[in-house]
Scaffold this active site. Structure first.
Site, PDB file in Angstrom:
ATOM      1  N   ASP A 207      20.843  32.555  -5.961  1.00  0.00           N
ATOM      2  CA  ASP A 207      19.552  32.559  -5.272  1.00  0.00           C
ATOM      3  C   ASP A 207      19.529  31.448  -4.221  1.00  0.00           C
ATOM      4  O   ASP A 207      19.946  30.306  -4.497  1.00  0.00           O
ATOM      5  CB  ASP A 207      18.413  32.350  -6.266  1.00  0.00           C
ATOM      6  CG  ASP A 207      17.053  32.602  -5.624  1.00  0.00           C
ATOM      7  OD1 ASP A 207      16.696  33.779  -5.466  1.00  0.00           O
ATOM      8  OD2 ASP A 207      16.368  31.617  -5.288  1.00  0.00           O
ATOM      9  N   ASN A 215      12.429  30.422   5.923  1.00  0.00           N
ATOM     10  CA  ASN A 215      11.962  31.594   6.667  1.00  0.00           C
ATOM     11  C   ASN A 215      10.723  31.250   7.489  1.00  0.00           C
ATOM     12  O   ASN A 215      10.589  31.675   8.645  1.00  0.00           O
ATOM     13  CB  ASN A 215      11.669  32.732   5.691  1.00  0.00           C
ATOM     14  CG  ASN A 215      11.867  34.103   6.301  1.00  0.00           C
ATOM     15  OD1 ASN A 215      12.824  34.327   7.029  1.00  0.00           O
ATOM     16  ND2 ASN A 215      10.956  35.009   6.010  1.00  0.00           N
ATOM     17  N   ASP A 224      16.933  36.179   8.476  1.00  0.00           N
ATOM     18  CA  ASP A 224      17.929  37.245   8.357  1.00  0.00           C
ATOM     19  C   ASP A 224      19.331  36.722   8.640  1.00  0.00           C
ATOM     20  O   ASP A 224      20.287  37.061   7.937  1.00  0.00           O
ATOM     21  CB  ASP A 224      17.592  38.387   9.323  1.00  0.00           C
ATOM     22  CG  ASP A 224      16.389  39.204   8.871  1.00  0.00           C
ATOM     23  OD1 ASP A 224      15.926  39.001   7.734  1.00  0.00           O
ATOM     24  OD2 ASP A 224      15.917  40.048   9.661  1.00  0.00           O
ATOM     25  N   GLU A 250      16.169  37.140  -1.343  1.00  0.00           N
ATOM     26  CA  GLU A 250      17.195  36.123  -1.086  1.00  0.00           C
ATOM     27  C   GLU A 250      18.119  35.936  -2.282  1.00  0.00           C
ATOM     28  O   GLU A 250      18.789  34.922  -2.412  1.00  0.00           O
ATOM     29  CB  GLU A 250      16.539  34.785  -0.721  1.00  0.00           C
ATOM     30  CG  GLU A 250      15.735  34.134  -1.821  1.00  0.00           C
ATOM     31  CD  GLU A 250      14.289  34.580  -1.867  1.00  0.00           C
ATOM     32  OE1 GLU A 250      13.475  33.841  -2.440  1.00  0.00           O
ATOM     33  OE2 GLU A 250      13.955  35.657  -1.328  1.00  0.00           O
TER      34      GLU A 250
END
Length: 336
Positions: A207, A215, A224, A250
């Site tokens: 993770d 983000n 991304d 993620e």
């Protein structure tokens, strides 16, 4: 008699070679008909020598008729190393061998003919092609095989389109990794294999730490790009038979067949270091994007399940997060 000369029927059969066996009443007409077909066709006599190699076959293989007529070298048009074509197998009454010779082919076997779809090397054409091949015997008036005709169809474009569609169904559109559906299918398949072979199966849950903050700071495009770079970093540490999947958001999952927990921990640490070395700027205390990893291993058996393996790896991941992130965690029973 089927003609032994012309563009499709080729040059002479070679010194001392007997003339082709009469197949039908008007063999010359049959030869001309096959020569004019837009479908690639070649015909072998009872000695496995090429009698007809039509123009469409020349175009498909890149091999002129005059090079193969009268010889048994037709296999060179399809394979790098010697192996029989379907027509050869029909002549030799070896229909059942097709699955051994072309184990990944889709085949249909009848008492007298063969039909397969498979990849062929096509060395003279300079490209692999996916062909549908059909081989059937031609019987003489005495009821014996007089020759075998093989027809070919180039299905490469259709096969590539099918592969692309299958990838859409099993691949994550952003990272190119296996998607959740593919992960689930592969995990159950590997669990079944581990059960049969009594081998360990390991799983890593990976993770990205503080990804929401990353983000928010870098926008969706930046997020991304971060996920794509991490996906490449994780994939770079894999063996050929391992599977990396985007599990969701993620989070990534790594299936490690026949890998002990100690080995899985080593792989996990390599992944953690590789991501850290990317030095993707972060607003988190670590200053760079990092990952937390939970590892788990099980010996498949009736007393446990693949779902339990996932749950154990998930619990280990949660502990890695709780302990401060940017670390790996093993199951409590193993970590103690």
């Amino acid at each position: 008699m089927i003609p032994s000369s012309s563009t499709s029927a080729g040059a002479s059969h070679g010194a001392g070679a007997p003339a082709p066996t009469a197949l039908v009443k008007d063999g010359a007409f049959v030869g001309q008909l096959m020569a004019s077909l837009s479908i690639p066709v070649f015909v072998l006599d009872t000695q496995a020598r090429v009698m007809i190699w039509n123009h469409a076959c020349e175009q498909l293989t890149g091999v002129p008729a005059q090079e193969v007529i009268g010889t048994s070298e037709h296999w060179r048009s399809f394979y790098e190393h010697r192996r029989p074509t379907l027509a050869d197998l029909v002549l030799q009454n070896r229909s059942e061998d097709v699955r051994r010779i072309l184990p990944r082919s889709a085949s249909d076997i009848s008492p007298t003919s063969l039909c397969i779809e498979s990849w062929f090397d096509m060395p003279r054409a300079g490209r692999r092609r996916y062909l549908a091949a059909d081989a059937s015997p031609i019987f003489g008036a005495d009821g014996e095989i007089a020759a075998v005709v093989e027809t070919l169809r180039d299905l490469t474009d259709e096969k590539m389109a099918q592969v692309a569609l299958e990838q859409l169904a099993t691949r994550d559109g952003l990272t190119g990794l296996a998607n959740r559906r593919c992960f689930d299918d592969t995990l159950h398949a590997e669990w079944s294999r581990a059960l049969r072979q009594q081998q360990p199966l390991s799983l890593l849950m990976v993770d990205v730490d503080n990804f929401k903050a990353y983000n928010d700071a870098n926008g969706h495009l930046g997020g991304d790009e971060c996920l794509k770079r991490i996906a490449r970093a994780v994939s770079s540490e894999m063996r050929a038979n391992d599977l990396v999947a985007r599990y969701g958001g993620e989070e990534f999952a790594v299936i490690l067949p026949n890998q002990s927990l100690k080995g899985a921990a080593i792989v996990a640490e390599r992944i953690r270091c590789r991501v850290e070395q990317l030095q993707l700027p972060s607003t988190a205390p670590t200053r760079h994007v990092t990952v937390s990893i939970g590892a788990a291993t099980a010996i498949a058996g009736p007393e446990n399940t693949a779902s339990q393996l996932v749950a154990t790896a998930d619990a280990a991941l949660y502990r890695a997060k709780h302990m401060g992130r940017n670390r790996i965690s093993l199951p409590l029973s193993e970590a103690a």
